[in-house]
Motif scaffolding. Sequence first.
Motif, PDB file in Angstrom:
ATOM      1  N   ILE A  19       0.875  -1.170   0.000  1.00 37.43           N
ATOM      2  CA  ILE A  19       0.000   0.000   0.000  1.00 37.43           C
ATOM      3  C   ILE A  19       0.913   1.221   0.000  1.00 37.43           C
ATOM      4  O   ILE A  19       1.706   1.400   0.928  1.00 37.43           O
ATOM      5  CB  ILE A  19      -0.937   0.038   1.216  1.00 37.43           C
ATOM      6  CG1 ILE A  19      -1.778  -1.237   1.288  1.00 37.43           C
ATOM      7  CG2 ILE A  19      -1.821   1.297   1.165  1.00 37.43           C
ATOM      8  CD1 ILE A  19      -2.558  -1.389   2.584  1.00 37.43           C
ATOM      9  N   ILE A  20       0.805   2.004  -1.048  1.00 40.00           N
ATOM     10  CA  ILE A  20       1.652   3.183  -1.186  1.00 40.00           C
ATOM     11  C   ILE A  20       0.763   4.418  -1.217  1.00 40.00           C
ATOM     12  O   ILE A  20      -0.142   4.527  -2.048  1.00 40.00           O
ATOM     13  CB  ILE A  20       2.486   3.136  -2.475  1.00 40.00           C
ATOM     14  CG1 ILE A  20       3.330   1.876  -2.495  1.00 40.00           C
ATOM     15  CG2 ILE A  20       3.350   4.387  -2.608  1.00 40.00           C
ATOM     16  CD1 ILE A  20       3.918   1.563  -3.838  1.00 40.00           C
ATOM     17  N   ASP A  21       1.030   5.325  -0.294  1.00 37.42           N
ATOM     18  CA  ASP A  21       0.394   6.640  -0.312  1.00 37.42           C
ATOM     19  C   ASP A  21       1.466   7.608  -0.789  1.00 37.42           C
ATOM     20  O   ASP A  21       2.578   7.626  -0.255  1.00 37.42           O
ATOM     21  CB  ASP A  21      -0.096   7.023   1.089  1.00 37.42           C
ATOM     22  CG  ASP A  21      -1.221   6.109   1.545  1.00 37.42           C
ATOM     23  OD1 ASP A  21      -2.269   6.101   0.883  1.00 37.42           O
ATOM     24  OD2 ASP A  21      -1.036   5.391   2.542  1.00 37.42           O
ATOM     25  N   TYR A  22       1.130   8.385  -1.816  1.00 35.30           N
ATOM     26  CA  TYR A  22       2.124   9.285  -2.382  1.00 35.30           C
ATOM     27  C   TYR A  22       1.495  10.592  -2.829  1.00 35.30           C
ATOM     28  O   TYR A  22       0.293  10.665  -3.098  1.00 35.30           O
ATOM     29  CB  TYR A  22       2.875   8.619  -3.544  1.00 35.30           C
ATOM     30  CG  TYR A  22       2.032   8.332  -4.773  1.00 35.30           C
ATOM     31  CD1 TYR A  22       2.022   9.209  -5.859  1.00 35.30           C
ATOM     32  CD2 TYR A  22       1.268   7.176  -4.863  1.00 35.30           C
ATOM     33  CE1 TYR A  22       1.259   8.933  -6.990  1.00 35.30           C
ATOM     34  CE2 TYR A  22       0.506   6.901  -5.984  1.00 35.30           C
ATOM     35  CZ  TYR A  22       0.513   7.777  -7.055  1.00 35.30           C
ATOM     36  OH  TYR A  22      -0.248   7.511  -8.173  1.00 35.30           O
ATOM     37  N   LYS A  23       2.328  11.595  -2.885  1.00 31.65           N
ATOM     38  CA  LYS A  23       1.926  12.916  -3.372  1.00 31.65           C
ATOM     39  C   LYS A  23       2.959  13.330  -4.397  1.00 31.65           C
ATOM     40  O   LYS A  23       4.163  13.196  -4.168  1.00 31.65           O
ATOM     41  CB  LYS A  23       1.883  13.920  -2.218  1.00 31.65           C
ATOM     42  CG  LYS A  23       1.464  15.315  -2.623  1.00 31.65           C
ATOM     43  CD  LYS A  23       1.436  16.228  -1.387  1.00 31.65           C
ATOM     44  CE  LYS A  23       0.933  17.597  -1.752  1.00 31.65           C
ATOM     45  NZ  LYS A  23       1.936  18.503  -2.219  1.00 31.65           N
TER      46      LYS A  23
END
Length: 154
Positions: A112-116
């Motif tokens: 699970i990757i959360d990125y901006k």
Amino acid sequence: MKIYTLRSTQALPISKDAAWAFLSDPKNLKVITPGYMGFDIISGADRPMYAGQIIQYIVTPLLGIKTKWVTEITHVKDNSYFVDEQRFGPYALWHHKHFIKEIEGGVEMEDIIDYKVPFGWLGQLIQPFLVKPKLAEIFDYRRNKLTELFGELK
């Protein structure tokens, strides 16, 4: 501020110990990263994974432009999960959770990757056309490479 999420799940016909041994060794990241990305570890991969570990890489994600990427392993629970966070690199935010759990016949790995993306509204504009497809391509490569190395759970 828009934060995007990428999820990837894969089942492999190997033991939890074997999966952990492979995935928690930072040197194996090069094995499961497409060659065209020019992925090279500069430092930090000389010990088994631990919380607080800083790993420095050089990557060439787009247009042949080399970029330094520095991540910190912030959380580790042996044989279960680890988290890496970007400290310096191409993203405005990168928080990547790696989970491993036993299932019938093998293990299930979940990322699970959360990125901006950087560059504000311009980054948000190019995200669906450039960043999202590139990440999907990288994770497709990873899926295929892991299947090649360990087989497919049927």
